[in-house]
Design an enzyme around this catalytic site. Structure first.
Site, PDB file in Angstrom:
ATOM      1  CG  ASP A  35      -0.750   0.019   8.179  1.00  0.00           C
ATOM      2  OD1 ASP A  35      -1.543   0.818   8.719  1.00  0.00           O
ATOM      3  OD2 ASP A  35       0.331   0.423   7.983  1.00  0.00           O
ATOM      4  CE  LYS A  87       0.882   1.233   4.371  1.00  0.00           C
ATOM      5  NZ  LYS A  87       1.628   2.367   4.791  1.00  0.00           N
TER       6      LYS A  87
HETATM    7  O1  C5P Z   1      -0.643  -1.389  14.807  1.00  0.00           O
HETATM    8  P1  C5P Z   1       0.793  -1.471  14.465  1.00  0.00           P
HETATM    9  O2  C5P Z   1       1.359  -2.560  15.631  1.00  0.00           O
HETATM   10  O3  C5P Z   1       1.249  -1.738  13.250  1.00  0.00           O
HETATM   11  O4  C5P Z   1       1.514  -0.245  14.997  1.00  0.00           O
HETATM   12  C1  C5P Z   1       2.846  -0.078  15.172  1.00  0.00           C
HETATM   13  C2  C5P Z   1       3.271   0.997  16.109  1.00  0.00           C
HETATM   14  O5  C5P Z   1       3.087   2.155  15.454  1.00  0.00           O
HETATM   15  C3  C5P Z   1       2.331   1.102  17.204  1.00  0.00           C
HETATM   16  O6  C5P Z   1       3.041   0.248  18.412  1.00  0.00           O
HETATM   17  C4  C5P Z   1       2.522   2.640  17.641  1.00  0.00           C
HETATM   18  O7  C5P Z   1       3.888   3.045  18.161  1.00  0.00           O
HETATM   19  C5  C5P Z   1       2.615   3.323  16.164  1.00  0.00           C
HETATM   20  N1  C5P Z   1       1.039   3.590  15.853  1.00  0.00           N
HETATM   21  C6  C5P Z   1       0.492   4.739  16.210  1.00  0.00           C
HETATM   22  N2  C5P Z   1      -0.810   5.342  15.902  1.00  0.00           N
HETATM   23  C7  C5P Z   1      -1.487   4.478  14.886  1.00  0.00           C
HETATM   24  C8  C5P Z   1      -0.762   3.145  14.268  1.00  0.00           C
HETATM   25  C9  C5P Z   1       0.283   2.698  14.838  1.00  0.00           C
HETATM   26  O8  C5P Z   1       1.003   5.306  17.296  1.00  0.00           O
HETATM   27  N3  C5P Z   1      -2.707   4.823  14.443  1.00  0.00           N
END
Ligand code: C5P
Length: 310
Positions: free
Chosen positions: A143, A16
């Site tokens: 994502d 993406k």
């Molecule tokens: O959701 P995911 O595990 O992919 O997110 C990885 C990191 O990215 C989270 O631990 C956070 O630090 C950051 N993040 C965030 N806000 C979001 C998505 C991700 O702060 N909406």
């Protein structure tokens, strides 16, 4: 060969680019509310699952060495989460043919999570509903749900609450792949540091950008591309500014950091101009390699599986 040797499911999942990534202030849980306009692009990982004695992962591809093969891999976590929900044994061999840049801001890890989930669901004949799969995807990462559905969508909340969007044409992209990755949490922390002391408005999708997607108008889309994480990615990796400038000089309609980076994305007028742009970017010496891809692309899709005779 016994019949069970031949049981396997192969799934293709796209990368993406975020055409708009509006980021709000940090929430109490550490995540950030987003208005995240995802567009799936035609670069794919392929996930193949076969029954095995234990859960294991293998990976092939130019960057395979950078992919963790342990239980931290989102593909392993997806298989475990699905098996746990159904009280079944998660023993499966997951093979990842990796073509999406690793830790590049193109949701390659999320693609593998969504792909493994769909593949295991078919291998284990669970016939989970799309909503059940989406809820496991959301547990795996912000994502991951989008990797399952593909196309284009607005992600709100932390990016996992999706509203599909219409796309009225084909957009042509060049992606400049940098050396090494950037950690998403680090980029969000840098965003917090850069915005400390200033009010961060609630994130909202740009109606002009949604119109440009709906009408398939590349020039209009170019004028609206926006990534609130870009200043943070540039602060952590200043050389990306040279890559962005090289693409703009070489005639890109627009240039931006893809998600949390360090991959940079360049919108081109046509397939031909994308090919020329890719050559110019490589010649500029400001990136490791380039990839050309079109969007939108289909979400996770079973290419080969039990329906093919097994
Ligand atoms: O959701 P995911 O595990 O992919 O997110 C990885 C990191 O990215 C989270 O631990 C956070 O630090 C950051 N993040 C965030 N806000 C979001 C998505 C991700 O702060 N909406």
């Amino acid at each position: 060969m016994t019949p069970s040797d031949r049981i396997r499911v192969r799934v293709r999942v796209p990368a993406k680019v975020n055409v708009q990534l509006a980021v709000g202030a940090a929430r109490p849980d550490g995540f950030h509310d987003l208005a995240n306009v995802f567009l799936a692009v035609g670069l794919y990982d392929e996930i193949t699952v076969t029954p095995a004695d234990t859960l294991r992962i293998t990976c092939e591809g130019p960057d395979a060495g950078q992919v963790p093969l342990d239980a931290t891999n989102l593909a392993a976590r997806a298989a475990l989460a699905l098996a746990q929900r159904h009280g079944i044994d998660p023993s499966v061999h997951i093979h990842i043919a990796k073509d999406i840049p690793v830790a590049g801001g193109m949701a390659g890890g999320s693609a593998d999570g969504a792909g493994a989930l769909l593949a295991c669901d078919a291998l284990w004949s669970l016939n989970s509903s799309r909503d059940e799969l989406l809820s496991i995807c959301a547990e795996l990462g912000s994502d991951v749900p989008f990797s399952l559905i593909g196309g284009a969508a607005l992600g709100t909340g932390r990016g996992e609450q999706l509203t599909p969007l219409d796309v009225g044409g084909v957009f042509h992209w060049v992606f400049a792949v940098a050396d090494g990755g950037l950690s998403t949490p680090t980029v969000f922390r840098e965003f917090d540091r850069l915005t400390a002391g200033t009010p961060v408005p609630p994130p909202a999708a740009d109606p002009a950008l949604l119109d440009a997607l709906r009408t398939g108008d590349a020039a209009a889309l170019a004028g609206t591309l926006a990534n609130d994480l870009q200043p943070a990615a540039l602060a952590l990796r200043p050389s990306l500014a040279d890559t962005l400038a090289a693409g703009t000089t070489a005639g890109a309609l627009a240039a931006l950091v893809s998600g949390s980076g360090p991959t940079t994305a360049f919108l081109a007028k046509s397939r031909e101009s994308a090919a020329e742009l890719a050559e110019a970017l490589l010649a500029s010496g400001t990136c490791r390699t380039t990839r050309v891809a079109a969007s939108p692309a289909r979400g996770a899709t079973v290419l080969e599986g039990l329906l093919n005779g097994y």
